[in-house]
Motif scaffolding. Structure first.
Motif, PDB file in Angstrom:
ATOM      1  N   LEU A 237      18.590   5.154  10.440  1.00  0.00           N
ATOM      2  CA  LEU A 237      17.914   3.907  10.801  1.00  0.00           C
ATOM      3  C   LEU A 237      16.991   3.440   9.684  1.00  0.00           C
ATOM      4  N   ILE A 238      16.300   4.360   9.037  1.00  0.00           N
ATOM      5  CA  ILE A 238      15.392   3.981   7.948  1.00  0.00           C
ATOM      6  C   ILE A 238      16.172   3.407   6.771  1.00  0.00           C
ATOM      7  N   ILE A 239      17.247   4.101   6.379  1.00  0.00           N
ATOM      8  CA  ILE A 239      18.044   3.623   5.234  1.00  0.00           C
ATOM      9  C   ILE A 239      18.656   2.258   5.541  1.00  0.00           C
ATOM     10  N   THR A 240      19.240   2.124   6.749  1.00  0.00           N
ATOM     11  CA  THR A 240      19.863   0.852   7.123  1.00  0.00           C
ATOM     12  C   THR A 240      18.835  -0.267   7.185  1.00  0.00           C
ATOM     13  N   GLY A 241      17.727  -0.001   7.862  1.00  0.00           N
ATOM     14  CA  GLY A 241      16.699  -1.031   8.014  1.00  0.00           C
ATOM     15  C   GLY A 241      16.116  -1.485   6.690  1.00  0.00           C
ATOM     16  N   LEU A 242      15.757  -0.538   5.829  1.00  0.00           N
ATOM     17  CA  LEU A 242      15.161  -0.894   4.543  1.00  0.00           C
ATOM     18  C   LEU A 242      16.164  -1.627   3.650  1.00  0.00           C
ATOM     19  N   VAL A 244      18.715  -3.576   4.649  1.00  0.00           N
ATOM     20  CA  VAL A 244      18.857  -4.950   5.150  1.00  0.00           C
ATOM     21  C   VAL A 244      17.627  -5.777   4.819  1.00  0.00           C
ATOM     22  N   LEU A 245      16.452  -5.204   5.022  1.00  0.00           N
ATOM     23  CA  LEU A 245      15.217  -5.945   4.716  1.00  0.00           C
ATOM     24  C   LEU A 245      15.134  -6.289   3.230  1.00  0.00           C
ATOM     25  N   PHE A 246      15.577  -5.368   2.369  1.00  0.00           N
ATOM     26  CA  PHE A 246      15.541  -5.632   0.930  1.00  0.00           C
ATOM     27  C   PHE A 246      16.442  -6.815   0.569  1.00  0.00           C
ATOM     28  N   PHE A 247      17.668  -6.792   1.074  1.00  0.00           N
ATOM     29  CA  PHE A 247      18.592  -7.880   0.741  1.00  0.00           C
ATOM     30  C   PHE A 247      18.163  -9.196   1.368  1.00  0.00           C
ATOM     31  N   LEU A 248      17.565  -9.145   2.551  1.00  0.00           N
ATOM     32  CA  LEU A 248      17.040 -10.373   3.144  1.00  0.00           C
ATOM     33  C   LEU A 248      15.894 -10.931   2.305  1.00  0.00           C
ATOM     34  N   PHE A 249      15.043 -10.032   1.820  1.00  0.00           N
ATOM     35  CA  PHE A 249      13.917 -10.474   0.991  1.00  0.00           C
ATOM     36  C   PHE A 249      14.426 -11.086  -0.317  1.00  0.00           C
ATOM     37  N   VAL A 250      15.398 -10.425  -0.927  1.00  0.00           N
ATOM     38  CA  VAL A 250      15.988 -10.972  -2.152  1.00  0.00           C
ATOM     39  C   VAL A 250      16.674 -12.300  -1.863  1.00  0.00           C
ATOM     40  N   GLY A 251      17.343 -12.394  -0.695  1.00  0.00           N
ATOM     41  CA  GLY A 251      18.064 -13.612  -0.358  1.00  0.00           C
ATOM     42  C   GLY A 251      17.162 -14.815  -0.232  1.00  0.00           C
ATOM     43  N   ILE A 292      13.254  -9.026  11.629  1.00  0.00           N
ATOM     44  CA  ILE A 292      12.332  -8.427  12.607  1.00  0.00           C
ATOM     45  C   ILE A 292      13.015  -7.322  13.419  1.00  0.00           C
ATOM     46  N   PRO A 293      14.239  -7.541  13.965  1.00  0.00           N
ATOM     47  CA  PRO A 293      14.885  -6.408  14.660  1.00  0.00           C
ATOM     48  C   PRO A 293      15.106  -5.201  13.756  1.00  0.00           C
ATOM     49  N   PHE A 294      15.496  -5.428  12.506  1.00  0.00           N
ATOM     50  CA  PHE A 294      15.703  -4.294  11.599  1.00  0.00           C
ATOM     51  C   PHE A 294      14.373  -3.651  11.201  1.00  0.00           C
ATOM     52  N   PHE A 295      13.288  -4.428  11.204  1.00  0.00           N
ATOM     53  CA  PHE A 295      11.969  -3.846  10.948  1.00  0.00           C
ATOM     54  C   PHE A 295      11.603  -2.860  12.056  1.00  0.00           C
ATOM     55  N   PHE A 296      11.865  -3.243  13.318  1.00  0.00           N
ATOM     56  CA  PHE A 296      11.576  -2.338  14.430  1.00  0.00           C
ATOM     57  C   PHE A 296      12.512  -1.138  14.419  1.00  0.00           C
ATOM     58  N   LEU A 297      13.759  -1.336  13.995  1.00  0.00           N
ATOM     59  CA  LEU A 297      14.661  -0.192  13.865  1.00  0.00           C
ATOM     60  C   LEU A 297      14.150   0.777  12.806  1.00  0.00           C
ATOM     61  N   THR A 298      13.595   0.234  11.729  1.00  0.00           N
ATOM     62  CA  THR A 298      13.016   1.091  10.690  1.00  0.00           C
ATOM     63  C   THR A 298      11.821   1.876  11.231  1.00  0.00           C
ATOM     64  N   LEU A 299      10.965   1.191  12.001  1.00  0.00           N
ATOM     65  CA  LEU A 299       9.827   1.893  12.613  1.00  0.00           C
ATOM     66  C   LEU A 299      10.307   2.980  13.563  1.00  0.00           C
ATOM     67  N   LEU A 300      11.368   2.678  14.320  1.00  0.00           N
ATOM     68  CA  LEU A 300      11.925   3.687  15.221  1.00  0.00           C
ATOM     69  C   LEU A 300      12.421   4.900  14.442  1.00  0.00           C
TER      70      LEU A 300
END
Length: 573
Positions: A237-242, A244-251, A292-300
């Motif tokens: 979950l951490i690897i997936t979430g981070l 996705v968040l990285f590519f969204l931020f770059v996007g 936001i959903p992937f951020f909560f998945l990362t926290l989980l």
């Protein structure tokens, strides 16, 4: 200005002002005095501290929040004053119990459980005898095995009631000084009673102890397995979430937002934007809706790896939830607007007669513009180009070609330019601005294989449809370039791709190929005669084709050394 004291209460660090600290100290001193002769005093004090820590922890707004007299008074109102409680054998009055009654919480009761205490905990929560819970579990076990899965899930998700406060919450009893003291004394007396009767219960207890050890070992093995799985899941979950968040931020910064820098594809994305909203709005909304959903998945994932990690707080959670709901609502609204921008199709029709003799053979060919491409096969439905005056244009090969029969005496061509818009009028205006050209040179019809649109008109499914109407008896040839754009009805005109020299004739119901090979021709009986004349080093091959009584002669030149087989195919000697 009061001093601030830092204390550790129940394993949690609190910042408390001096007045509140003194009142809390006096409160605990009074509790200790009231429990001076009580059995299990240390256990009672520890449980009370845990409960007080829990109540004060709920009032923390941030890490730097300072506990004041207000919070202490509110805590005491829940816990009660030591002198307000007298531990007696008879139960408390209904009025006092109701005043401090709390709703039950679901815990596992390992003291009364057989394996993990799930059934016993459910019995406390629903107020049902644990026997009935176990019966239901067994029925589910034999019903597709869902009972095992449900038991395992509840075992993992439900915490064990370890402290006295948690045991009181499990049964729905009020968590106050009196109830905590009473519960501890009951447990202490129960343990004392067991020691007194150890000789009488020796053999029975040995059997139960053996079963408890076996159940405990099995419980520990399963628990450890799920802990390992939880850690592994947390890493995923951490690897997936981070990621996705990285590519969204770059996007946000590379999707043509134009906030900080213009990228080469900015205009490309803007041309596909059907609304007037800037592209950075789409990027931001997508970041919130997906991020936001992937951020909560990362926290989980972090919570699975380290259960003691501190939560981000209720304010942050609800703020992010509100932002997510707003982003989803905004994207739905924009999506509806995007769809409305292409809801209608408009077109313009251009009709021109072709001035050719009825005895001429019409040559049909598509041509490309060397300024925009170097290959007739280079097709693209949407591309940005610049003309000779450096004007930006949208280049497209969205061209359709169709041959039809007409009852008019002269052939004619009909060019239909089409585009989409928010209304018929807007779509028609956009269609009128499409740039497309063709010309007739003697008996050769040259058609552009592309169309151009202004970048200001944006991409709105611009398209050009070419309809060539030919009267009956018209002869024509088709260049191989036509095959990329031909969408004629095969029942009327079936284009053969193997040669540019095939001659077609428009008949009453369909177009017939007059000189196609027999294995390709689908219309009528074909008779072929072949003669060969040799002149110098060249061989002139004359092929006579008879189709339904009509004779057509085709001459082909080849180098000497070629011959013709019985099927009329030229081959090497």
């Amino acid at each position: 200005m009061n001093k601030t004291v830092t204390i550790n209460l129940g394993g949690i660090v609190f910042h408390i002002d001096e007045d509140a600290y003194q009142k809390l100290s006096r409160y605990f001193d009074a509790i200790k005095r009231s429990l001076n002769n009580s059995s299990g005093q240390d256990e009672i004090i520890k449980d009370i501290e845990m409960r007080v820590s829990e109540l004060l922890g709920e009032k923390l707004l941030s890490d730097k929040h300072v506990i004041g007299l207000k919070e202490i008074d509110e805590m005491i109102a829940v816990m009660g004053q030591p002198e307000d409680y007298i531990i007696e054998d008879e139960p408390q009055s209904e009025t006092r119990y109701t005043a401090y009654k709390k709703s039950k919480k679901l815990y596992r009761d390992k003291d009364k459980g057989m394996i993990g205490g799930v059934a016993a905990g459910l019995g406390h929560y629903f107020g049902i005898d644990v026997v009935w819970i176990r019966v239901i579990m067994l029925l589910l076990l034999f019903g597709a095995g869902t009972g095992v899965l449900a038991y395992i899930i509840l075992w993992i998700a439900t915490p064990e009631a370890k402290t006295t406060s948690e045991k009181l919450e499990m049964t729905g009893e009020p968590v106050t000084i009196s109830s905590i003291e009473k519960k501890v004394r009951e447990e202490f007396d129960s343990v004392s009673e067991k020691f007194k009767n150890v000789d009488y219960d020796k053999f029975g207890n040995q059997i139960k102890t053996g079963a408890d050890k076996l159940a405990g070992s099995l419980s520990e093995i399963i628990t450890n397995m799920f802990k390992v799985f939880a850690k592994f899941l947390g890493v995923i979950l951490i690897i997936t979430g981070l990621t996705v968040l990285f590519f969204l931020f770059v996007g946000i910064f590379t999707l043509g937002t134009g906030i900080f820098i213009e990228f080469p594809w900015t205009e490309f994305i803007n041309a596909g934007n059907f609304t007037d909203y800037p592209i950075w709005v789409f990027g931001l909304l997508m970041f919130l809706a997906v991020g936001i959903p992937f951020f909560f998945l990362t926290l989980l994932g972090f919570r699975l790896l380290s259960p003691n990690i501190k939560s981000i707080g209720s304010i942050a959670k609800y703020t992010l939830l509100a932002l997510w709901i707003l982003a989803i609502a905004a994207l739905i609204s924009i999506g509806i607007q995007q769809a409305s921008e292409v809801a209608y199709e408009g077109k313009t029709v251009q009709k021109e007669n072709l001035n050719i003799q009825s005895t001429d053979t019409l040559q049909i060919k598509f041509k490309y513009n060397e300024y925009y491409t170097k290959d007739i096969d280079d097709n693209d439905n949407f591309r940005f180009v610049q003309d000779a005056s450096n004007n930006q244009l949208i280049y497209s090969n969205n061209i359709r070609f169709e041959i039809l029969k007409t009852d008019e005496k002269a052939p004619f061509i009909q060019i239909e330019r089409m585009a989409r818009g928010a209304s018929f009028q807007e779509a028609k205006k956009r269609a009128e601005k499409i740039q497309y050209g063709f010309k007739l040179e003697r008996n050769q019809l040259l058609l552009d294989n592309y169309l151009l649109s202004s970048i200001k008109d944006k991409f709105r499914d611009q398209e050009v449809a070419i309809y060539l109407y030919l009267p009956e008896g018209t002869l024509f040839k088709v260049d191989e370039s036509v095959q990329h754009y031909d969408e004629s009805d095969d029942e009327f005109f079936n284009l053969h791709f193997s040669s540019n020299d095939y001659i077609y004739k428009v008949n009453t119901t369909q177009v017939k190929c007059l000189n196609c090979p027999e294995n390709e021709n689908e219309y009528g009986d074909v008779e072929t005669g072949i003669t060969e004349d040799i002149t110098g080093n060249d061989t002139i091959v004359t092929t006579t084709v008879k189709v339904n009584g009509e004779v057509v002669t085709v001459n082909q030149s080849s180098k000497k050394g070629l011959t013709i087989n019985k099927e009329g195919v030229i081959i090497k000697k």
